[in-house]
Design an enzyme around this catalytic site. Structure first.
Site, mmCIF file in Angstrom:
data_model
loop_
_atom_site.group_PDB
_atom_site.id
_atom_site.type_symbol
_atom_site.label_atom_id
_atom_site.label_comp_id
_atom_site.label_asym_id
_atom_site.label_seq_id
_atom_site.Cartn_x
_atom_site.Cartn_y
_atom_site.Cartn_z
ATOM 1 N N HIS A 126 20.445 1.388 9.414
ATOM 2 C CA HIS A 126 19.832 0.686 8.283
ATOM 3 C C HIS A 126 20.506 -0.662 8.019
ATOM 4 O O HIS A 126 20.924 -0.958 6.903
ATOM 5 C CB HIS A 126 19.867 1.528 6.992
ATOM 6 N N TYR A 171 8.621 -2.715 -3.090
ATOM 7 C CA TYR A 171 7.917 -1.923 -2.067
ATOM 8 C C TYR A 171 8.263 -0.435 -2.125
ATOM 9 O O TYR A 171 7.910 0.310 -1.222
ATOM 10 C CB TYR A 171 8.120 -2.571 -0.683
HETATM 11 CA CA LIG Z 1 7.206 1.006 0.815
#
Ligand SMILES: [Ca+2]
Ligand SMILES: [Ca+2]
Ligand SMILES: [Ca+2]
Ligand SMILES: [Ca+2]
Length: 685
Positions: free
Chosen positions: A476, A572
């Protein structure tokens, strides 16, 4: 000065010097008030009552026991005593759910993360502690609500003073490996305040979080599938350690299968231009057919795979072939334990005189023993690409295949995972300014730097560090760089294996960042810092369409990956929302434009050519072609499914085609030169 007073003064002086030198451990207070920034009032148990179910509200700070909160090592906020917890009523994950006191039971609706941005988040829902309706009067109700960074969600408290992550968990080990389960154990980490959780991952996917006193856990595994297990420690303030080393497991099969599938029959090949479509009759197997391998002229050119639950499809598209040429194909079936059928009867087909389809040809322009990651085309038509684990930059002339080393990037460190030397970018002004922009992992962080490239050599002494402090971890790390038509530099950053970072606007992680080329913050960024959009997990691909809109590709956890159309200031959804699962319907989260099951996706790079989006997938071992129509992605086609293995990077080529690179082996470690990769040119129709 009297003799009696002297020792006291000396003691005070010593104490002052010690604190100035940082000798006194800066341990966080564990008991104190929690004061609303918007109201100036204290988090308060209504009427100082002690009955389970009593509401929690805000009230003038008065120093009473009903305003004195204690943060436990497991993330509980207790009041009066260690057995009375701040609790989301009914364990609800719905925005607006009220807060109450309730006997502590260890549930996720009683655990909280106090982030550096002032928010206090429910471990269960990720929602933020919120004074309802932005009220500020005495007795105003407190609830959980979608995090929005407003002052009615910001809390001042000494309880969050912990900023030091735990030490790395040691000694990861497995026992009792069966076809469906394994016991994974590790040694305790230490922390200045206390380890609240251990987060157990395989290959970047969070499998389970356990409490800070738990040092082993049973995991569900998949027979025959190799996973790398590791663990991170996390404190109650949300600081995450670097990851443990990796333990690789390959569980045995639950039942032995020694019988091969039947031979595929009825293979038929039809050509349309330079694209061939194959169909065949499925094989049968005593346990189950898992995949078909497709052979062209005796060499494997693709694989269609299924799962234990879903058999593989019985069609394959082979594109980018030579015109007016005869090809012979055969197909072979495999079961999950590697028993293979005989190859089918061959089918022969002759391609048409011209391409006539989207993918018109693939040529290999180079190979590499390391993972090509970032790739840019220079004004002279040659390519620069970064080698992630070898930590250097190579120049490749695609017409001759000649390679030369541009230089080793100083200060790069691996992460025993996916960090290292990652994205590259150049501005349209490269021809005059010679700046090469680089994103890489260092021993302490991820960072964005730039170097001059003169005479095809990296001038290391010209390095300018543009942005530091992007948290690193084993996986990540994000890593893409892309210049926008606005002249700004965009970067994708991962959550560093801590989803809370993604929702924290003060954190550089789990974001798309936007910088001026000199590393300063553009004046029109939405939050006054580098953050352009947030709520991302591990975004990698970035590309702009003809309208100047930014598209982004993002790895999900275990269910769905996403393609997003990024808007300024957009949220998001990660970690509450993965793709369209979880609390994605919550107002304020921007939905993805397309999702992919992780087995068919896990895509890294994207490129846009003539408003068609190309998506290069790692686990999905394929290239998607998706037409941008308005703000939708339509007419989705799959190419090269299994033909070249895992795909990492796709970039526009100067002739209107694509550069495409593989990432088939050695891409989950930081070991240099243990890969076997291809660099390809794709001619588009
Ligand atoms: Ca998303
Ligand atoms: Ca700590
Ligand atoms: Ca079998
Ligand atoms: Ca490697």
């Amino acid at each position: 000065m009297s003799a009696a007073r002297r020792p006291i003064l000396l003691a005070l002086l010593a104490s002052l010097i010690a604190s100035m030198l940082g000798v006194v451990p800066a341990s966080a207070a564990t008991t104190g008030t929690i004061v609303g920034v918007g109201s100036g009032r204290c988090l308060d148990v209504h009427g100082a009552a002690r009955t389970a179910g009593t509401a929690v509200e805000i009230y003038d700070c008065h120093g009473g026991a009903n305003q004195s909160w204690t943060l436990s090592s497991t993330g509980q906020l207790t009041v009066y005593d260690a057995a009375t917890c701040l609790d989301v009523k009914g364990a609800s994950t719905t925005p607006g759910a009220r807060l109450q006191i309730y006997p502590c039971h260890g549930g996720a609706n009683q655990r909280w993360t106090l982030s550096a941005d002032g928010s206090i988040r429910s471990a269960q829902s990720g929602l933020c502690l919120d004074v309802s309706g932005r009220a500020s009067a005495n007795g105003s109700a407190v609830a959980v609500w979608t995090c929005n960074g407003q002052t009615n969600q910001q809390w001042t408290t000494a309880l969050r003073a912990d900023s030091q992550p735990p030490s790395v968990p040691g000694g990861p080990r497995v026992s009792d490996l069966t076809c469906s389960s394994v016991t994974f154990a590790w040694n305790a980490s230490s922390d200045d305040v206390g380890v609240a959780f251990y987060d157990v991952y395989h290959d970047g996917q969070l499998m389970r979080s356990v409490g800070g006193s738990t040092l082993s856990t049973s995991l569900t595994v998949v027979a025959g599938v190799t996973w790398g297990l590791y663990v991170n420690a996390r404190d109650a303030a949300g600081n995450v350690s670097q990851a443990s080393s990796t333990v690789s497991i390959t569980p045995p099969e639950c039942q032995t299968d020694t019988r091969a599938p039947t031979t595929p029959t009825g293979l038929a090949a039809t050509a349309s231009g330079t694209t061939v479509t194959l169909t065949w009759q499925g094989s049968t197997d005593d346990v189950g057919v898992r995949a078909y391998d497709v052979y062209r002229e005796g060499s494997k050119v693709g694989t269609v795979s299924g799962t234990a639950a879903v058999p593989p499809v019985t069609t394959f598209v082979d594109s980018g072939l030579t015109a007016s040429t005869s090809y012979s194909y055969a197909v072979q079936a495999r079961d999950a334990q590697g028993n293979v059928s005989a190859r089918s009867v061959a089918a022969t087909v002759t391609t048409g005189a011209a391409c006539g389809s989207a993918m018109c040809g693939v040529t290999q322009i180079g190979t590499d023993t390391d993972v090509p990651w970032g790739l840019v085309t220079l004004p002279d038509g040659t390519i620069l690409y970064s080698r992630r684990d070898a930590q250097d930059i190579v120049r490749l002339d695609p017409t001759t295949g000649v390679k030369s080393t541009v230089g080793t990037v100083p200060g790069v460190a691996g992460t025993d995972g996916e960090g290292g030397l990652m994205g590259l970018a150049i501005a349209p002004t490269f021809g005059s300014d010679h700046w090469l922009y680089v994103m890489h992992t260092s021993p302490t962080d991820n960072r964005i730097v730039r170097f001059k490239v003169e005479n095809n050599l990296l001038v290391t002494g010209s390095e300018q560090v543009l942005l530091t402090g992007i948290l690193r971890n084993k996986f990540h790390n994000g890593g893409r760089l892309r210049f926008g038509p606005d002249g700004k530099l965009y970067a994708s950053t991962g959550d560093a294996q801590n989803g809370d970072n993604a929702q924290n606007i003060a954190s550089l992680n789990g974001k798309v960042l936007r910088l001026n080329p000199d590393g300063t913050v553009p004046s029109d960024n939405p939050f006054g810092n580098y953050v352009w959009s947030y709520g991302h997990r591990n975004p990698q691909g970035l590309a702009f369409d003809s309208q100047g809109r930014l598209w982004e590709q993002e790895f999900g956890n275990s269910v769905m990956d996403e393609t997003n159309l990024v808007v300024k200031g957009g949220n998001y959804g990660w970690p509450a929302c993965e793709g369209t699962t979880g609390t994605c319907g919550t107002a304020g989260y921007v939905a993805p434009k397309r999702t992919y099951p992780t087995a068919d996706g896990s895509c890294s790079g994207i490129a846009i050519v003539r408003d068609v989006l190309y998506v290069a997938c790692e686990r999905g071992t394929r290239l998607y072609r998706e037409v941008i129509a308005g703000s939708s992605l339509t007419d989705v086609q799959t190419y090269f499914n299994g033909t070249y293995g895992r795909l990492r990077t796709v970039e526009p080529a100067p002739d209107g085609g694509l550069w495409l690179t593989t990432s088939t082996t050695g891409d989950k470690d930081s070991i240099a030169n243990n890969s076997n990769e291809k660099l390809l040119h794709v001619t588009l129709g």
